[in-house]
Design an enzyme around this catalytic site. Structure first.
Site, PDB file in Angstrom:
ATOM      1  N   GLY A  55     -32.725  38.124  80.004  1.00 48.66           N
ATOM      2  CA  GLY A  55     -33.488  39.268  80.500  1.00 48.66           C
ATOM      3  C   GLY A  55     -33.041  39.800  81.851  1.00 48.66           C
ATOM      4  O   GLY A  55     -33.788  40.526  82.504  1.00 48.66           O
ATOM      5  N   LEU A  67     -31.076  43.565  64.163  1.00 47.44           N
ATOM      6  CA  LEU A  67     -30.912  44.952  63.743  1.00 47.44           C
ATOM      7  C   LEU A  67     -32.275  45.652  63.742  1.00 47.44           C
ATOM      8  O   LEU A  67     -33.275  45.052  63.357  1.00 47.44           O
ATOM      9  CB  LEU A  67     -30.348  44.919  62.319  1.00 47.44           C
ATOM     10  CG  LEU A  67     -29.566  46.097  61.799  1.00 47.44           C
ATOM     11  CD1 LEU A  67     -28.346  46.394  62.669  1.00 47.44           C
ATOM     12  CD2 LEU A  67     -29.135  45.815  60.366  1.00 47.44           C
ATOM     13  N   HIS A 113     -23.970  47.297  75.025  1.00 44.02           N
ATOM     14  CA  HIS A 113     -23.088  46.324  74.375  1.00 44.02           C
ATOM     15  C   HIS A 113     -22.036  45.887  75.400  1.00 44.02           C
ATOM     16  O   HIS A 113     -21.462  46.742  76.095  1.00 44.02           O
ATOM     17  CB  HIS A 113     -22.421  46.960  73.150  1.00 44.02           C
ATOM     18  CG  HIS A 113     -21.609  45.979  72.376  1.00 44.02           C
ATOM     19  ND1 HIS A 113     -22.178  45.050  71.531  1.00 44.02           N
ATOM     20  CD2 HIS A 113     -20.270  45.741  72.354  1.00 44.02           C
ATOM     21  CE1 HIS A 113     -21.224  44.303  71.006  1.00 44.02           C
ATOM     22  NE2 HIS A 113     -20.055  44.696  71.496  1.00 44.02           N
TER      23      HIS A 113
HETATM   24  C1  GAR Z   1     -25.937  41.539  77.853  1.00 40.16           C
HETATM   25  O1  GAR Z   1     -24.631  41.221  78.248  1.00 40.16           O
HETATM   26  C2  GAR Z   1     -25.913  42.569  76.761  1.00 40.16           C
HETATM   27  O2  GAR Z   1     -24.855  43.477  76.889  1.00 40.16           O
HETATM   28  C3  GAR Z   1     -25.708  41.694  75.550  1.00 40.16           C
HETATM   29  O3  GAR Z   1     -26.553  40.598  75.771  1.00 40.16           O
HETATM   30  C4  GAR Z   1     -26.586  40.336  77.170  1.00 40.16           C
HETATM   31  C5  GAR Z   1     -28.030  40.130  77.597  1.00 40.16           C
HETATM   32  O4  GAR Z   1     -28.088  39.664  78.909  1.00 40.16           O
HETATM   33  N1  GAR Z   1     -26.027  42.393  74.342  1.00 40.16           N
HETATM   34  C6  GAR Z   1     -25.349  42.250  73.215  1.00 40.16           C
HETATM   35  O5  GAR Z   1     -24.422  41.455  73.080  1.00 40.16           O
HETATM   36  C7  GAR Z   1     -25.811  43.152  72.072  1.00 40.16           C
HETATM   37  N2  GAR Z   1     -24.865  43.127  71.001  1.00 40.16           N
HETATM   38  P1  GAR Z   1     -29.478  39.610  79.687  1.00 40.16           P
HETATM   39  O6  GAR Z   1     -30.474  38.918  78.772  1.00 40.16           O
HETATM   40  O7  GAR Z   1     -29.201  38.808  80.916  1.00 40.16           O
HETATM   41  O8  GAR Z   1     -29.883  41.030  79.994  1.00 40.16           O
END
Ligand code: GAR
Length: 190
Positions: free
Chosen positions: A12, A87, A104
């Site tokens: 998060g 999804l 992404h």
């Molecule tokens: C982020 O790097 C986001 O780009 C990725 O998950 C991470 C969440 O980090 N999303 C994906 O890979 C979607 N395909 P966070 O929980 O620290 O914000």
């Protein structure tokens, strides 16, 4: 008042950056953090930030319209995915046309699709010998990572970079750009 719902399954950090960004803006509210994972770090962050949390399971998400209905009832203007790994069901996409966005951690259309999330993305980027990576912010449709691209930012990769190094460089870009691009999308939708 514009109302945002953030969907997140993981730590998060992006959700928190977005909440911080809008904390002093009287015309925007993070109304809800929505998650499928009761153990996710984002839940603790939401409690600390005093943002209501909505937790759901797979059956509720895919076999009912309850989540969509709740978001409509709460007059959500924009859904922001920040590390949300499922999804979007078609009833939700149809109820919020061009009002769901995602980040992404790579330069789509490369390194996207099912199973390409978080660390798997950075491992694939390094294994492919890429000399750059970055972030893609895009609208969400019913297929993984295929919605219209809104914004990309690039970062160089050097041969000694590990997947962790790339993850760190990409995260810097995410935290820098995502809140601002969320605001732009929100304000362009008058
Ligand atoms: C982020 O790097 C986001 O780009 C990725 O998950 C991470 C969440 O980090 N999303 C994906 O890979 C979607 N395909 P966070 O929980 O620290 O914000």
């Amino acid at each position: 008042m514009k109302r945002i719902a953030i969907f997140a399954s993981g730590s998060g950090s992006n959700a928190e950056k977005i909440a911080d960004y809008f904390a002093n803006k009287a015309d925007v509210e993070i109304s809800l953090i929505v998650s499928n994972n009761p153990k996710a770090g984002v839940i603790d962050r939401a409690r600390r930030l005093h943002i209501p949390v909505l937790l759901f399971d797979r059956t509720t998400f895919y076999d009912t319209k309850r989540i969509t209905q709740l978001l409509l009832n709460q007059h959500i203007d924009l859904i922001v995915l920040a590390g949300f790994m499922w999804l979007m069901p078609s009833n939700l996409v149809r109820a919020f046309p061009n009002k769901i966005m995602n980040i992404h951690p790579a330069l789509l259309p490369k390194f996207g699709g099912k199973g390409m999330y978080g660390h798997f993305v950075h491992e694939a980027v390094v294994a492919a010998g890429e000399t750059e990576s970055g972030i893609t912010i895009h609208y969400v449709n019913e297929r993984y990572d295929e919605g219209q691209i809104i914004f990309q930012a690039h970062v160089s990769i050097v041969p000694s970079d590990t997947p962790d190094d790339v993850a760190h460089k990409v995260q810097v870009l995410e935290h820098l750009h995502y809140p601002r691009i969320v605001e732009e999308v929100l304000m362009n939708d008058e």
